[in-house]
Design a protein around this motif. Structure first.
Motif, mmCIF file in Angstrom:
data_model
loop_
_atom_site.group_PDB
_atom_site.id
_atom_site.type_symbol
_atom_site.label_atom_id
_atom_site.label_comp_id
_atom_site.label_asym_id
_atom_site.label_seq_id
_atom_site.Cartn_x
_atom_site.Cartn_y
_atom_site.Cartn_z
ATOM 1 N N THR A 976 0.845 -1.201 0.000
ATOM 2 C CA THR A 976 0.000 0.000 0.000
ATOM 3 C C THR A 976 0.880 1.251 0.000
ATOM 4 O O THR A 976 0.617 2.215 -0.732
ATOM 5 C CB THR A 976 -0.919 -0.011 1.242
ATOM 6 O OG1 THR A 976 -1.522 -1.305 1.331
ATOM 7 C CG2 THR A 976 -2.001 1.040 1.147
ATOM 8 N N ALA A 977 1.930 1.216 0.814
ATOM 9 C CA ALA A 977 2.853 2.352 0.847
ATOM 10 C C ALA A 977 3.483 2.554 -0.530
ATOM 11 O O ALA A 977 3.589 3.682 -1.023
ATOM 12 C CB ALA A 977 3.932 2.104 1.885
ATOM 13 N N ALA A 978 3.872 1.447 -1.175
ATOM 14 C CA ALA A 978 4.500 1.523 -2.501
ATOM 15 C C ALA A 978 3.537 2.133 -3.525
ATOM 16 O O ALA A 978 3.923 2.969 -4.344
ATOM 17 C CB ALA A 978 4.920 0.126 -2.952
ATOM 18 N N LYS A 979 2.257 1.732 -3.432
ATOM 19 C CA LYS A 979 1.240 2.235 -4.364
ATOM 20 C C LYS A 979 1.105 3.755 -4.229
ATOM 21 O O LYS A 979 1.125 4.494 -5.217
ATOM 22 C CB LYS A 979 -0.085 1.544 -4.057
ATOM 23 C CG LYS A 979 -1.248 1.990 -4.919
ATOM 24 C CD LYS A 979 -2.528 1.365 -4.406
ATOM 25 C CE LYS A 979 -3.743 1.904 -5.127
ATOM 26 N NZ LYS A 979 -4.989 1.389 -4.547
ATOM 27 N N ASN A 980 0.996 4.210 -2.980
ATOM 28 C CA ASN A 980 0.839 5.658 -2.746
ATOM 29 C C ASN A 980 2.062 6.435 -3.210
ATOM 30 O O ASN A 980 1.936 7.508 -3.809
ATOM 31 C CB ASN A 980 0.587 5.929 -1.260
ATOM 32 C CG ASN A 980 -0.728 5.323 -0.809
ATOM 33 O OD1 ASN A 980 -1.613 5.086 -1.639
ATOM 34 N ND2 ASN A 980 -0.860 5.036 0.477
ATOM 35 N N LEU A 981 3.244 5.877 -2.941
ATOM 36 C CA LEU A 981 4.475 6.568 -3.341
ATOM 37 C C LEU A 981 4.522 6.761 -4.851
ATOM 38 O O LEU A 981 4.846 7.832 -5.350
ATOM 39 C CB LEU A 981 5.701 5.766 -2.888
ATOM 40 C CG LEU A 981 6.312 6.154 -1.546
ATOM 41 C CD1 LEU A 981 7.455 5.222 -1.196
ATOM 42 C CD2 LEU A 981 6.832 7.582 -1.560
ATOM 43 N N HIS A 982 4.195 5.695 -5.606
ATOM 44 C CA HIS A 982 4.259 5.790 -7.077
ATOM 45 C C HIS A 982 3.231 6.791 -7.592
ATOM 46 O O HIS A 982 3.521 7.602 -8.474
ATOM 47 C CB HIS A 982 4.034 4.428 -7.723
ATOM 48 C CG HIS A 982 4.088 4.473 -9.214
ATOM 49 N ND1 HIS A 982 2.994 4.776 -9.991
ATOM 50 C CD2 HIS A 982 5.112 4.311 -10.085
ATOM 51 C CE1 HIS A 982 3.335 4.773 -11.269
ATOM 52 N NE2 HIS A 982 4.615 4.495 -11.351
ATOM 53 N N HIS A 983 2.022 6.736 -7.014
ATOM 54 C CA HIS A 983 0.952 7.638 -7.460
ATOM 55 C C HIS A 983 1.381 9.099 -7.254
ATOM 56 O O HIS A 983 1.260 9.934 -8.151
ATOM 57 C CB HIS A 983 -0.323 7.329 -6.669
ATOM 58 C CG HIS A 983 -1.442 8.286 -6.948
ATOM 59 N ND1 HIS A 983 -2.202 8.198 -8.102
ATOM 60 C CD2 HIS A 983 -1.926 9.348 -6.249
ATOM 61 C CE1 HIS A 983 -3.088 9.174 -8.105
ATOM 62 N NE2 HIS A 983 -2.954 9.885 -6.991
ATOM 63 N N ASN A 984 1.907 9.391 -6.060
ATOM 64 C CA ASN A 984 2.335 10.762 -5.758
ATOM 65 C C ASN A 984 3.490 11.195 -6.652
ATOM 66 O O ASN A 984 3.539 12.324 -7.132
ATOM 67 C CB ASN A 984 2.771 10.882 -4.287
ATOM 68 C CG ASN A 984 1.608 10.620 -3.349
ATOM 69 O OD1 ASN A 984 0.451 10.652 -3.769
ATOM 70 N ND2 ASN A 984 1.897 10.326 -2.091
ATOM 71 N N LEU A 985 4.421 10.255 -6.880
ATOM 72 C CA LEU A 985 5.598 10.577 -7.705
ATOM 73 C C LEU A 985 5.173 10.916 -9.128
ATOM 74 O O LEU A 985 5.586 11.935 -9.687
ATOM 75 C CB LEU A 985 6.568 9.381 -7.712
ATOM 76 C CG LEU A 985 7.809 9.524 -8.597
ATOM 77 C CD1 LEU A 985 8.746 10.583 -8.029
ATOM 78 C CD2 LEU A 985 8.568 8.202 -8.702
ATOM 79 N N LEU A 986 4.293 10.082 -9.706
ATOM 80 C CA LEU A 986 3.867 10.299 -11.092
ATOM 81 C C LEU A 986 3.167 11.646 -11.226
ATOM 82 O O LEU A 986 3.460 12.434 -12.133
ATOM 83 C CB LEU A 986 2.939 9.159 -11.542
ATOM 84 C CG LEU A 986 2.442 9.244 -12.973
ATOM 85 C CD1 LEU A 986 3.593 9.083 -13.955
ATOM 86 C CD2 LEU A 986 1.387 8.186 -13.269
ATOM 87 N N ASN A 987 2.243 11.931 -10.291
ATOM 88 C CA ASN A 987 1.504 13.200 -10.374
ATOM 89 C C ASN A 987 2.424 14.394 -10.186
ATOM 90 O O ASN A 987 2.280 15.414 -10.848
ATOM 91 C CB ASN A 987 0.383 13.224 -9.341
ATOM 92 C CG ASN A 987 -0.804 12.420 -9.836
ATOM 93 O OD1 ASN A 987 -1.269 12.610 -10.956
ATOM 94 N ND2 ASN A 987 -1.251 11.472 -9.047
ATOM 95 N N LYS A 988 3.373 14.249 -9.278
ATOM 96 C CA LYS A 988 4.300 15.345 -9.007
ATOM 97 C C LYS A 988 5.143 15.640 -10.247
ATOM 98 O O LYS A 988 5.327 16.781 -10.646
ATOM 99 C CB LYS A 988 5.200 14.942 -7.832
ATOM 100 C CG LYS A 988 5.832 16.112 -7.135
ATOM 101 C CD LYS A 988 4.797 16.878 -6.333
ATOM 102 C CE LYS A 988 5.356 18.056 -5.613
ATOM 103 N NZ LYS A 988 4.320 18.894 -5.034
ATOM 104 N N ILE A 989 5.644 14.556 -10.865
ATOM 105 C CA ILE A 989 6.529 14.734 -12.027
ATOM 106 C C ILE A 989 5.762 15.332 -13.202
ATOM 107 O O ILE A 989 6.196 16.278 -13.845
ATOM 108 C CB ILE A 989 7.147 13.371 -12.442
ATOM 109 C CG1 ILE A 989 8.044 12.823 -11.347
ATOM 110 C CG2 ILE A 989 7.880 13.474 -13.772
ATOM 111 C CD1 ILE A 989 9.446 13.323 -11.310
#
Length: 1462
Positions: A976-989
């Motif tokens: 779950t932590a990994a999922k949130n991290l990727h989602h935030n990273l993609l949107n941020k980038i």
């Protein structure tokens, strides 16, 4: 013994540098140094049977020192002899060995006399002492023989000329720091030589210098030669059998079979010694039972019977404790040795395979790559995944043959202990094993689908990052972002499945032994009348755990074997794929020698310059005289193609009926429309295409100057080639330009000036020493192209091929390059130049012209010939030339285009699965405690049997279920932590400002999505789970031992301190070594993908040897880092294993001393045995987690970046639906900058553009043209003034609304993989008619109609299946589809030939007659028909009027631009 030994086991060293002679004896003095160590250790271990004397003595009332003193003295003497020998070794003074020789002779004689006396007294084999003395006689005899052999070989005494011994070659090289192959046996077994490195890591980080070079035997080249020979042998065997392929398996066995057999032998020994544990526990517990039952007192034996029998000796609890300790030490030493040998062999195999793959890549046929039969992705997978699969298979190989032995032995021992009920337990294990196998196959499937999804996600992310500018300008981020998120959700589902099966696998590991134990003990309780004894219970429990390991490993090994078989198939396909034709010129039989450039002492050319970094070094150049031009005869033809038909591998001729000649020392130009085969013709001449018919003849221009041939034979036949798509290396600018040639300052300066590179170099942070390429600074297209041209000019080859070198350059740079680089530098040197170009204004400079059309040669000759013979063609050219006015340079600042290199996905290393598999004995403490209570029952409580059985069953069930729940919880929390991290990273980038992408290398961003995301997804959750589990088990084990024997707590203090220091030092060293392994892997993978991308250039330059050398260096660097990491893991494991053995010894001795209930003694010892693995894994997991958390830190660093402000002050309802309808633009006092801390690029710009006006903007590079176009889209920071479109201030609009209502065509064409329809209209809003109309406007309708699927025809990644010109036309069509009332064209026609451009100009004028068009001009003639011209300089508007008015001002800038090209 161990302390005195350990101090001396490593050479007396104050630093890491060793004098070669320190090794002399060690490496070469004795033919059998190992036999000396083995026999002396045999002596030492036999002398430990002084215990036999002590045991005998303990059974008597008075002391009898003679029973054990001789053995103790023998033990001291043997230990001293080894230390003594070691010091002779390191000081290389063999004469002192004479003392050892004399000692062994005396010892041999003394023991023989003793043996003879025993025989005379009638002592027989049944007495232990007789056996020990006999074995000692043999050992002393062997040691004496070793010394005699040394005297015979070295002749160090009784001889006039003693033999000189040289140390191995590796040890004469101070760079070699990996000493495992050269140190003596004890240092090998304990990795004592690693101490220096591991302790020094605390003072300063371990770097590549500290780990040095690989020993010769382990280098990639050495192993490549072995494997290659073995593979060639296999090829010969199947040469006459067309249906059979050469076997890579047999080749691998031939090259690496012996070490695998050695490792397997170690593994057998370790596995057999593993059974000593349960047997010793059984003996100790049995001894207690007997003691408590008999309670008999010791009676002094009759003096005559003072000899102990072997049986009595082995029945003593203390003896068993010591035996258990020694067996553990030996077992773990053999096991670690087995691991080390397989690791080393695996690394050697990987090095050899990488070298084989690389050699093959250099010979791959180009059509294989261009036709997609062998994609870059496949090659990357071979390098990153398949070679690692084979390496991992080799690591697990010894298990294949060790497992059956373990299983058979285990079942036999169980049967002896428990009779038939043991078979019930074994049957349970066998029945449950298929479930394990099923889970393992499901795991493999889940991993494969995860890999597929993550590859697809990466491909999409890569496309987003490469086309980010376009996506932002068109407001399409959300479409592409959603697409990535969809793939990510599929990947996440797959990851959850993977986690579920991982947890199930761990659960089965815990469940199978519990189920087996439960079945066995319950059966035993109800089928036999005998009570279950503690000795039986705990020995069998221990045996069940030993049995489960091979069964669990079986599934893993089978999985890896299947993967390895697939990898070998892929490798074989690759190694047998088509190679490039062996054209005779390539082998240098009739070839071009090269004359050279004596002259260039550097011209002072005035370069109109820009910022551009350079490439790798080229071939060496000597200088030779230049020949005078002669009339064109047959001798003066450098290259001749007769009746040539060439294909890209499809069998259909791309080029037909080619008959051309290229004159020596002159400039040949190849011209023609987009896609007519100009670049293909160059590649066909270079031998990169398949020749269907005809031949290419390279003449030997220097055959009349033989004196010049010899010194230059190395690169006689190389061609300096600059491809149409610039290819840069990950290296400094200077290395990119010199590209392997020696550095000549004058020549270098001349070339950089000719290519106008000096201003670019001055702008770079470290000048021409700045790293460029994927891991360095991002360059614009023009800069990249100029570096590639500079590389071609710098080479000292006789022939130069330039493929469209002007396409990314403006008119000033083009003219400068033409004048200084081509007409002056190349022509004065009489180098033969073949130039492909669209710039027809340079035709008058050509000595020879080849005009092409549709893959055929239309005309060939001088310009005069063509003027006379083909008037129509000449007139057509003339019209185009007259229209072709001045071009202007591109604005580099706005054009910091992301690099086009692909980043290789980090190979997914499976976690080191070997030892982990042994740690899976999750015995839930309560169960075993219950078992201890049950088995310690007195006979009186036999009636409670059912109560204990029920309790035992319940606890087992609860334990199994809890194990599954815990495992799943930890895994899913991690995911779950990994999922949130990727989602935030993609949107941020994706919402980041464009400046971020200009400043950050693409490879770096992509790494966050590939390597780092992979670690967070697949590595952190299992590591966390494993750490939690092993820590809890460790603590529970210590708790149980302390409960069973409280005295153990006292011994725990020193052991705890030792453990603390071991883990403290190891973690620091391990972190450094893991980072070295990671950091050395990326350059290696990049080098492979770099080579595959620049294959044609490397081959044209004949630089294969240099690139091979570089690959071998990178492979060795990565291998030495991995080897040291592996050795550090062995160092840790040996130490924690020995600590574990000490814990077992302490627990055993403490429990024997206390003599409590026998059930709890068994319990304590069982836990003491398992603690070793837990200790190991606590440290390993901690070290791994520390490194893996680095990935989270890196991702987090990107999450702090500021996003663009997407919100506006206006509501959606306040913006008209059809805004902007008119296309009126007011620019009021506009000031723009790229970032708050940078200077403004536009200063107080004012302009008014009426609806429907056609406006041209021109100016030199850096004048702010492109910045103005970006300001319309708010891609840059507008900090003062405003732009009002149709009455609305654009700064008040939401960004998405603004960008979706305007249209822009960029200078660099960007296409995405998908259909043509998707590329034109990703939002799927338009009808087919509208799309066809747009294609018709862009001159593409006919071409698309011919494609299979029409609008649904596929576009490959980056649009590689279309020419650059066609890609630009698709981008034009895309802008027409949007039908916005404002269109901005940013130098959009740079890569299109003039004829097509003229058509387009007309179309734009008609199709956009009623709309506002703002054109950033690359060629001034494109804006001569505009209604309004704006001339800019340094961010200000200098001239602002109609073209007619501006041309009438004779001193005006615009007029001077136009005049310059007349």
């Amino acid at each position: 013994m161990s302390a005195s030994w350990m101090l001396s086991t490593w050479f007396p060293m104050s630093s890491c540098y060793l004098s070669p002679f320190q090794f002399c004896l060690l490496a070469g003095e004795v033919k059998a140094p190992k036999s000396r160590y083995i026999t002396t250790h045999g002596c030492i271990s036999l002398d430990t049977t002084s215990a036999e004397g002590i045991v005998s003595d303990a059974q008597m009332k008075s002391r009898h020192l003679h029973l054990f003193l001789p053995a103790i003295i023998g033990f001291v003497a043997a230990t001293t002899s080894i230390v003594y020998y070691h010091n002779i070794e390191t000081s290389n003074f063999p004469k002192l060995l004479l003392a050892l020789f004399l000692y062994w002779v005396m010892a041999f004689v003394a023991k023989t006399i003793k043996l003879v006396r025993y025989c005379q007294e009638g002592v027989t084999f049944s007495q232990l002492r007789f056996c020990i003395t006999g074995i000692m006689v043999i050992l002393y005899g062997l040691l004496m023989a070793v010394e005699i052999n040394v005297i015979r070989v070295r002749r160090y005494v009784f001889s006039m000329n003693p033999q000189k011994v040289k140390p191995p070659e590796d040890l004469q090289d101070l760079g070699v720091r990996f000493l495992q192959p050269f140190v003596n046996l004890l240092s090998k077994a304990t990795y004592w030589w690693m101490n220096t490195l591991i302790i020094s890591a605390h003072k300063k980080p371990i770097d590549l210098k500290a780990i040095g070079k690989l020993p010769i035997a382990m280098r990639a080249l050495t192993n490549y030669v072995c494997l290659k020979e073995a593979y060639e042998e296999q090829k010969k065997k199947v040469a006459n059998q067309p249906n059979r392929n050469p076997s890579i398996w047999l080749a691998m066995y031939r090259a690496f079979g012996r070490p695998i057999l050695l490792s397997s032998t170690f593994r057998y020994l370790a596995d057999l010694l593993g059974f000593a544990g349960p047997l010793c526990i059984s003996g100790i517990v049995q001894g207690f039972q007997n003691t408590s039952q008999d309670n008999t007192t010791t009676i002094e034996k009759d003096q005559s019977d003072s000899y102990l029998s072997s049986q009595d000796f082995l029945g003593n609890a203390y003896v068993l404790a010591v035996l258990l300790f020694l067996a553990l030490i030996l077992q773990r030493t053999f096991l670690q040795a087995s691991y080390y040998v397989t690791t080393e062999t695996g690394i050697n195999l990987r090095g050899a395979l990488l070298a084989m793959i690389y050699n093959k890549i250099l010979r791959l046929s180009t059509s294989n790559l261009s036709m997609g039969e062998m994609t870059l992705g496949q090659i990357n997978n071979l390098v990153a995944i398949e070679t690692n699969q084979l390496m991992w298979f080799l690591f697990l190989c010894p298990n294949l043959w060790a497992m059956p032995v373990q299983i058979i032995m285990g079942v036999i021992l169980l049967y002896n202990l428990l009779g038939e009920s043991a078979l019930v337990g074994a049957a349970v294990i066998v029945l449950l094993a298929p479930i394990q196998y099923f889970i393992a196959t499901k795991l493999a499937e889940a991993q494969k689908s995860t890999l597929d999804y993550s590859t697809e996600r990466l491909k999409k992310t890569n496309e987003i990052l490469k086309g980010i500018k376009l996506l932002k300008l068109y407001a399409w981020e959300h479409i592409f972002c959603t697409s990535v998120e969809e793939t990510r959700m599929k990947e996440f589902t797959s990851l959850k499945t993977f986690a579920l099966y991982t947890s199930l696998s761990i659960f089965m590991n815990a469940a199978i032994p519990m189920a087996a134990v439960l079945a066995t003990f319950v059966t035993y309780a109800y089928t036999t009348d005998k009570k279950l004894q503690p000795a039986q219970a705990f020995a069998s429990l221990s045996l069940f755990h030993i049995l489960v390991t091979p069964l669990f490993l079986l599934s893993t090994v089978v999985r890896f074997a299947v993967k390895a078989i697939i990898s070998v198939q892929k490798l074989n396909e690759f190694l047998l794929s088509d190679e490039i034709g062996g054209d005779s010129w390539r082998d240098g039989c009739s070839s071009v020698a090269y004359e050279s450039c004596k002259k260039h002492t550097g011209f002072h050319s005035k370069a109109i310059n820009r910022k551009q970094p350079l490439r790798y070094q080229l071939e060496s150049y000597e200088q030779s005289s230049r020949r005078q031009p002669r009339p064109l005869e047959i001798d003066d033809i450098a290259i001749k193609v007769t009746n040539g038909y060439f294909s890209w591998g499809s069998g259909l001729a791309t080029l037909s009926n080619i008959n051309i000649r290229i004159p020596t020392g002159q400039m040949t130009m190849i011209v023609g429309q987009v896609g007519c085969g100009k670049s293909s013709l160059l590649l066909a001449i270079l031998g990169e295409m398949q020749t269907l018919e005809g031949k290419v003849h390279w003449s030997n221009v220097n055959e009349n100057e033989p004196s010049l041939e010899a010194p230059r034979s190395r690169n006689r036949y190389s061609v300096a080639y600059a491809a149409q798509k610039p290819w840069l290396l990950n290296a400094t600018v200077e290395e990119n330009i010199t590209c392997g040639s020696p550095f000549n300052k004058q020549r270098y300066k001349t070339v950089t000036d000719a290519c106008s590179l000096q201003p670019d170099i001055d702008l770079l942070p470290f000048g021409d020493q700045t790293e460029i390429g994927e891991r360095g600074i991002n360059l614009s297209g023009g800069q990249r192209q100029r570096i590639c041209v500079a590389r071609a000019l710098y080479q000292n080859t006789n022939i130069v091929f330039l493929d469209d070198p002007f396409s990314a350059l403006d008119i000033h740079l083009s003219d400068h390059l033409m004048q200084e680089g081509i007409l002056k530098f190349l022509q004065e040197d009489k180098r033969t130049l073949v130039l492909v170009t669209h710039k027809l204004q340079y035709l008058p400079h050509a000595d020879w012209i080849i005009a092409m059309k549709d893959g055929m040669v239309l005309r060939e000759g001088t310009l005069k010939d063509i003027q006379n013979k083909d008037v129509e063609l000449y007139e057509h050219w003339k019209t185009l030339m007259n229209r072709q006015d001045q071009e202007l340079e591109k604005d580099m600042e706005a054009d910091q285009t992301s690099l086009e290199r692909k980043t290789l996905r980090r190979a997914m290393y499976p976690r080191e699965s070997k030892a982990q598999l042994e740690d899976e004995d999750e015995v839930i403490v309560a169960i075993d405690y219950w078992l201890a209570r049950w088995t310690s029952l007195d006979e009186k409580h036999k009636t409670d049997e059912t109560y204990y059985v029920a309790g035992f069953s319940l606890l087992c069930g609860a334990g199994i279920v809890l194990c599954l729940i815990t495992s799943l919880t930890v895994e899913w929390m991690g995911l779950t932590a990994a999922k949130n991290l990727h989602h935030n990273l993609l949107n941020k980038i994706i919402l980041g400002p464009i400046r971020f992408f200009d400043m950050t290398p693409l490879g770096l961003i992509l790494n966050r999505f590939s390597a780092d995301t992979n670690i967070i997804d697949q590595h952190i959750p299992p590591t966390l789970e494993s750490l939690t589990r092993s820590t809890l088990l460790c603590l529970s084990a210590i708790g149980i031992i302390s409960y069973a024997t409280p005295w153990f707590l006292v011994a725990l203090v020193p052991l705890g301190i030792a453990f603390y220091f071991i883990q403290k030092y190891f973690r620091v060293a391990s972190k450094d070594l893991q980072e070295l392994d990671d950091s050395t892997q990326l350059p290696l993978l990049c080098h492979f993908s770099e080579t595959a991308e620049g294959l044609t250039t490397i081959r044209a330059f004949r630089h294969e040897a240099r690139f091979k050398q570089r690959m071998l260096e990178l492979t060795d660097t990565n291998n030495i880092a991995y080897l040291f990491l592996s050795a550090a893991n062995r160092w840790l494991e040996v130490r924690t294993d020995y600590l574990g053995a000490c814990i077992v010894l302490t627990a055993a001795v403490a429990s024997i001393k206390e003599g409590p209930k026998s059930g709890f003694v068994g319990l304590g010892l069982l836990y003491a045995l398992t603690i070793t693995n837990y200790l190991n894994w606590v440290v390993r997991n901690l070290a791994d987690l520390e490194v893996q958390m680095g990935a989270v830190k890196k991702v987090n660093s990107f999450l702090n970046m500021e996003s663009e402000n997407y919100d506006g002050t206006l509501d959606a309802s306040q913006i008209p639906k059809d805004w902007p309808q008119e296309g009126e633009i007011k620019i009021e006092d506009l000031c723009v900058r790229y970032e708050n801390n940078l200077k403004p690029v536009l200063k107080h710009v004012k302009a008014y553009i009426k609806p429907g006006q056609k406006v041209g903007i021109c100016g030199r590079t850096g004048s702010g043209k492109s910045s103005l176009s970006l300001a319309f889209f708010r891609m840059v920071d507008i900090f003062d003034g405003r732009i009002v479109i149709d009455g609305i201030d654009i700064s008040k609009l939401p960004l998405h609304t603004l960008r979706s209502r305007l249209s822009i065509i960029l200078q660099d064409p960007v296409l995405f993989s998908g259909s043509i329809r998707f590329n034109l209209d990703p939002e799927c809003k338009c009808t087919d008619d509208r799309l066809w109309e747009a294609l018709e406007i862009a001159q593409l309708k006919n071409m698309v109609k011919l494609l299979p699927g029409g609008l649904d025809a596929m576009v490959t990644e980056g649009g590689e299946n279309f020419s650059v010109g066609q890609r630009q036309l698709f981008c034009l069509a895309r802008a027409f589809v949007r039908k916005s009332s404002i269109l901005i064209m940013d130098e959009a026609t740079a890569s299109i030939d003039m004829a097509t451009e003229n058509i387009l100009q007309k179309v734009v004028m008609t199709a956009f007659a009623d709309r506002t068009v703002v054109t950033i001009a690359h060629r001034v003639h494109t804006i001569l028909t505009a209604d309004l011209v704006i001339v800019m300089k340094r961010g200000n508007i200098l001239e602002y009027d109609t073209p007619e008015n501006l041309l009438s001002q004779e001193n005006g800038i615009f007029a001077s631009f136009v005049r310059a090209d007349m």
